[in-house]
Scaffold this motif. Structure first.
Motif, PDB file in Angstrom:
ATOM      1  N   ALA A  76       0.460  -1.502   0.168  1.00 41.03           N
ATOM      2  CA  ALA A  76      -0.406   0.261  -0.373  1.00 41.03           C
ATOM      3  C   ALA A  76       0.847   1.481   0.088  1.00 41.03           C
ATOM      4  O   ALA A  76       0.769   1.655  -0.134  1.00 41.03           O
ATOM      5  N   GLU A  77       2.060   1.472   0.609  1.00 39.18           N
ATOM      6  CA  GLU A  77       3.145   2.291   0.527  1.00 39.18           C
ATOM      7  C   GLU A  77       4.475   2.022  -0.226  1.00 39.18           C
ATOM      8  O   GLU A  77       4.886   2.689  -0.226  1.00 39.18           O
ATOM      9  N   ASN A  78       4.600   1.071  -0.820  1.00 44.81           N
ATOM     10  CA  ASN A  78       5.289   0.759  -1.790  1.00 44.81           C
ATOM     11  C   ASN A  78       6.843   0.979  -1.391  1.00 44.81           C
ATOM     12  O   ASN A  78       7.243   2.230  -2.071  1.00 44.81           O
ATOM     13  N   THR A  79       6.624   0.366   0.237  1.00 51.07           N
ATOM     14  CA  THR A  79       7.931   0.388   0.902  1.00 51.07           C
ATOM     15  C   THR A  79       8.345  -0.917   1.007  1.00 51.07           C
ATOM     16  O   THR A  79       7.035  -2.545   1.120  1.00 51.07           O
ATOM     17  N   VAL A  80       9.785  -1.262   0.473  1.00 51.79           N
ATOM     18  CA  VAL A  80      10.355  -2.247   1.383  1.00 51.79           C
ATOM     19  C   VAL A  80      11.476  -2.561   3.008  1.00 51.79           C
ATOM     20  O   VAL A  80      12.131  -1.670   2.250  1.00 51.79           O
TER      21      VAL A  80
END
Length: 124
Positions: A76-80
């Motif tokens: 949803a946040e496009n984070t890893v």
């Protein structure tokens, strides 16, 4: 087209923890991409650290970080993120985030997009 920006690096003492984060953006970024972390120590080649598939159901780790590092993602946040615990001096390196349009693999050549890196320094 696809931008990957790492953050969270720093200088810590052995045994400490750090959490790296990678923010993905760009018109062509696809949340179905596999995401990985690699690192490169001074004078050495780029090494695989960890990777995660799009659904977060599958993860792979280098033997050297198993049990200490954990990779996770938030589509949803496009984070890893890469949670790094019990850091050792040999973890000192420039850490890169990467995205792959292909399957979940530990080979850097299979990744299509790369960030600029964030420095992690661990002192003894």
């Amino acid at each position: 087209q696809v931008q990957l920006v790492e953050s969270g690096g720093g200088s810590v003492q052995a045994g400490a923890s750090l959490r790296l984060s990678c923010a993905a953006s760009g018109r062509t970024f696809n949340p179905y991409y596999a995401m990985g972390w690699f690192r490169q120590a001074p004078g050495k080649g780029r090494d695989f650290v960890a990777a995660i598939d799009w659904s977060a159901d599958s993860t792979i780790y280098a033997d050297s970080v198993k049990g200490r590092f954990t990779i996770s993602r938030d589509n949803a946040e496009n984070t890893v993120d890469l949670q790094m615990n019990s850091l050792k001096p040999e973890d000192t390196a420039l850490y890169y985030c990467a995205a792959s349009r292909g399957p979940l693999l530990n080979m850097g050549d299979t990744y299509d997009y790369w960030g600029q890196g964030t420095q992690v320094t661990v002192s003894s």
